[in-house]
Design a protein around this motif. Structure first.
Motif, mmCIF file in Angstrom:
data_model
loop_
_atom_site.group_PDB
_atom_site.id
_atom_site.type_symbol
_atom_site.label_atom_id
_atom_site.label_comp_id
_atom_site.label_asym_id
_atom_site.label_seq_id
_atom_site.Cartn_x
_atom_site.Cartn_y
_atom_site.Cartn_z
ATOM 1 N N ILE B 122 41.080 39.884 40.557
ATOM 2 C CA ILE B 122 41.182 40.732 41.748
ATOM 3 C C ILE B 122 40.085 40.342 42.754
ATOM 4 N N PHE B 124 38.710 37.416 43.060
ATOM 5 C CA PHE B 124 39.109 36.142 43.640
ATOM 6 C C PHE B 124 40.172 36.365 44.721
ATOM 7 N N ALA B 125 41.116 37.247 44.407
ATOM 8 C CA ALA B 125 42.181 37.537 45.368
ATOM 9 C C ALA B 125 41.605 38.178 46.631
ATOM 10 N N GLY B 128 39.872 35.588 48.689
ATOM 11 C CA GLY B 128 40.842 34.758 49.406
ATOM 12 C C GLY B 128 41.439 35.482 50.596
#
Lengths: 571, 216
Positions: B122, B124-125, B128
């Motif tokens: 999460i 990392f998401a 991004g």
């Protein structure tokens, strides 16, 4: 008057013979012009989809051989190269010589321009210049300018000088030339296609798909060939028959064209591929950068713009993506006062300097696509072995024990934070700073700090990581835990600082050198990896970890075999 | 994949991209040009100024997305959950029966691993979505609007701003470089404002304001 008188005094049959001789000489001089004025040719369509076969029909003077040149209408000069290193190298070699970046000569007389022979390709020099990395391959060796019959030098279309021919040979036989200008994948690891003939007459790999019919009695001909599949949309291609320009055609797009990556591929395919990488990365926790690089080279087929070596497009795109993981982790470690700053500072500084001043410059100069792929393959092998080792039961047990120690340390930090001792414990203390070696107290433990060693190691590793366009985490951790002897909880934040420094230093330098990522491709990869990263942990429980690690190790070893051209069918 | 198999899939993906996503992207791109670039251009800003402002706006967008995604709150919630689960695990360690202890410990360990992985993904998401996608997509849009051909027409070179001879041999400011200058400027401005407001709160005038309840 005297002259006239002399002429009138000439015998009748001598005068006739003289006139006939004059007429014959005149005819010869016209004929010597390769009958260019007698060429009638037609390109079947005004526009072709990139990668589709093109057909040229027409009529040349009866009895003549056929020489059809298909090339880009716009010529390329070394000074046009957007990449600074490429511009310097090509200008040094070929000055201001202009050539078409894509050039084919389809002829019934291929032996006049090239000779099929066996040559050594792959690692022909350097530490790996031995079989199987160095291998024999059959190529159509292009002849030198002075070996071409003089009367055929006029049928080469826009190529009229020795320098141009030498430049063309370079862009079809030298890997740097191929990956920087021609961009067409060499056949079987050899040369890019240039001198072609009918496949039935000369059944060689490079002639596949080339058909020539020529009726020498009438001069009627038909030529079919499939030019390179990744020619940019709206490129104008010129066609020359026996030296005469007979027309042009437009290249139509064949799907979505990534302008900077210079390839046709659906962005959704890129997204789906990156999704898979994201899933694997989260499950494995390693090799994300390497897989993204391999994905860009092999699956997407990133070629880079004309005048930029393919590797110099792959590397900056990859570095942008490796920037993902460290930032957020870094901020937390910083807040938690987990930075042993005398070490982190020297290490990061070394890495930044290596990544900014050495890596990209050396890489752009000495690590073009051929070398990049080869050494990336070696890295893949090393990480593949590491992953396989990690899948062994003894390593898993050891890792669990290590994890427990780190968790214990994390708990100590939480406790310290609750009691307000964090600031005190997180403080770095030392009696006397020494560049070589000094004792440092951090989180209640005493370590030997070696700032200079960290700095030198940082420069070297930053240079290597930025050269390959990867974060470098796989080097930093073994360096600090094995060589420097630091515990994991000290090493992890420093390694993250290192990855961050590599990405920032490398990106900054690549952009300054004129190398830019394909932004849309980077967005598709990031988007896919984000989604994959979210799905990965959810399906991880249902997937056998040991099996997956071994599968990934096998995949990395296959990449190694492909990039080092270890097996003949992978070349 | 076999070419015969991959061709229909590629065709389908190309169709989705060209007929569904591209028109949407084109409309968004044109809309952004009208909303952002045209007013800036009419205000007399050069392409360099326009890209700089776009960079700053994207920096602002990243800050807004971060706030919308509540990244910090989620991180805090995870920390609490993690601590709780660790406490449970510590409790399991106290069990005398080793068989029960082993089963419970393994289950708890797996559970913690799963939570941690979920959190990482999460995170990392969010990273991004907050930074990478806005940056990449905007740079792609800018590279289409200010293509090298168009820049050569406007400025006479492929750069937004040509630089005189300098020690780092930088011939000019490219679109990405100018964009990042703008992007990081927005963060620098934000940080400066935060520091100044903190100082203001600490200063006697700030204390006076706080005492009056005049914190805004």
């Amino acid at each position: 008057m005297g002259k006239l008188r002399y002429q009138t005094r000439m015998p009748g049959n001598l005068f006739l013979a003289f006139t006939a001789l004059l007429a014959f000489v005149l005819c010869l001089s016209i004929g010597a012009n390769a009958s260019s004025s007698q060429v009638v040719a037609k390109i079947e369509k005004p526009a072709y989809k990139s990668g589709n076969p093109i057909t040229i029909t027409g009529k040349i003077q009866p009895g003549q051989d056929l020489y059809v040149v298909v090339c880009t209408n716009k010529l390329f000069r070394p000074s046009d190269a957007p990449g600074s290193e490429e511009r310097a190298k090509l200008t040094k070699l070929f000055g201001d010589t202009a050539i078409p970046p894509i050039y084919y000569l389809v002829t019934t007389q291929p032996d006049k321009f090239a000779t099929p022979e066996q040559v050594y390709k792959g690692q022909t020099k350097g530490p790996f210049a031995f079989p199987p990395f160095k291998f024999a391959v059959r190529v159509n060796k292009i002849k030198k300018w002075n070996q071409i019959p003089d009367d055929l030098k006029g049928v080469l279309g826009p190529i009229t000088t020795q320098r141009q021919w030498a430049f063309l040979r370079y862009t079809h036989e030298n890997k740097f030339g191929i990956n920087t200008i021609t961009k067409e994948k060499p056949i079987g690891g050899g040369n890019a296609r240039m001198i072609l003939t009918d496949y039935n007459k000369q059944p060689e790999a490079w002639n596949k798909g080339v058909h020539i019919t020529l009726d020498k009695k009438t001069g009627e001909f038909k030529v079919t060939l499939t030019p390179y599949k990744n020619i940019a949309p709206n490129t104008t291609m010129a066609v020359y028959v026996n030296g005469q320009k007979v027309g042009t055609y437009k290249v139509l797009k064949a799907g979505f064209f990534f302008k900077t990556a210079n390839t046709y591929i659906s962005p959704l395919v890129v997204f789906l591929g990156a999704f898979l990488i994201g899933v694997l990365f989260v499950i494995m926790g390693a090799a994300g950068g390497l897989f993204t690089a391999a994905f860009q080279i092999t699956v997407i087929g990133t070629r880079g713009p004309i005048g930029i070596n393919a590797a110099n497009t792959v590397k900056p795109t990859n570095l942008f993506l490796t920037l993902c993981s460290p930032i957020s982790g870094l901020i937390n470690y910083f807040k938690d006062k987990r930075f042993a700053w005398p070490l982190a500072l020297f290490f990061a500084l070394g890495i930044f300097l290596g990544a900014f001043f050495l890596g990209p410059t050396l890489s752009a100069k000495y690590l073009p696509m051929k070398a990049y792929k080869f050494y990336l393959g070696i890295l893949c092998l090393l990480i593949g072995i590491k992953l396989f080792h990690e899948s062994l039961p003894s390593t898993i047990e050891k890792k669990k024990a290590l994890k427990a120690i780190v968790q214990k340390f994390n708990k100590a930090i939480e406790e310290a934070k609750k009691t307000g001792k964090a600031a005190e414990l997180g403080k770095v203390e030392f009696d006397k700073f020494n560049l070589i070696k000094f004792d440092m107290r951090f989180w209640g433990e005493t370590f030997i700090a070696r700032p200079l060693a960290m700095f030198i190691g940082g420069v070297l590793m930053g240079m290597i990581a930025a050269s390959f366009g990867v974060g470098g985490g796989f080097m930093f951790m073994p360096f600090m835990t094995s060589l420097m002897g630091y515990p994991m909880y000290l090493a992890v934040p420093i390694a993250l600082t290192g990855t961050f420094a590599t990405s920032v230093g490398g990106i900054a330098k690549y952009i300054l050198l004129g190398y830019s990522p394909d932004w849309l491709m980077a967005a598709c990869i990031a988007g896919g990896a984000i989604c994959g990263g979210m799905v990965g942990p959810r399906i991880q429980k249902r997937l056998p970890e040991i099996f997956l690690k071994r599968l990934l190790a096998l995949a990395l070893i296959i990449v190694f075999m492909k990039y080092t051209k270890l097996l003949w069918f992978m070349r | 994949m076999m070419p015969s198999l991959s061709a229909p899939i590629t065709d389908l993906l190309n169709w989705i991209w060209l007929h569904i996503l591209t028109p949407v992207a084109l409309a968004v791109g044109k809309g952004l040009e009208v909303i952002i670039l045209r007013p800036l251009s009419e205000a007399g800003l050069s392409p360099f100024g326009q890209v700089l402002v776009v960079g700053m706006l994207v920096g602002l967008l990243s800050m807004i997305i971060k706030r919308l995604l509540k990244t910090q709150e989620k991180e805090e919630a995870f920390r609490k959950l993690f601590e709780k689960k660790k406490e449970v695990e510590e409790g399991i360690r106290q069990i005398d029966d080793w068989k029960i202890k082993k089963v419970l410990y393994e289950t708890s360990d797996e559970d913690i691993d799963e939570e941690y992985n979920k959190f990482i993904s999460i995170k990392f998401a969010h990273f991004g979505l907050t930074y990478l996608l806005p940056i990449f997509l905007t740079l792609y849009w800018l590279s289409c609007v200010f293509s090298p051909e168009k820049l050569t027409e406007i400025t006479g070179s492929i750069f937004l701003l040509k630089l005189p001879q300098n020690p780092i041999h930088l011939p000019g400011l490219s679109v990405p470089l100018t964009f990042f200058i703008g992007y990081f400027s927005s963060y620098t401005i934000k940080k400066t404002i935060t520091i100044l407001s903190k100082k203001l709160k600490k200063s006697p005038i700030g204390d006076l304001k706080i005492a009056r309840g005049d914190t805004k």
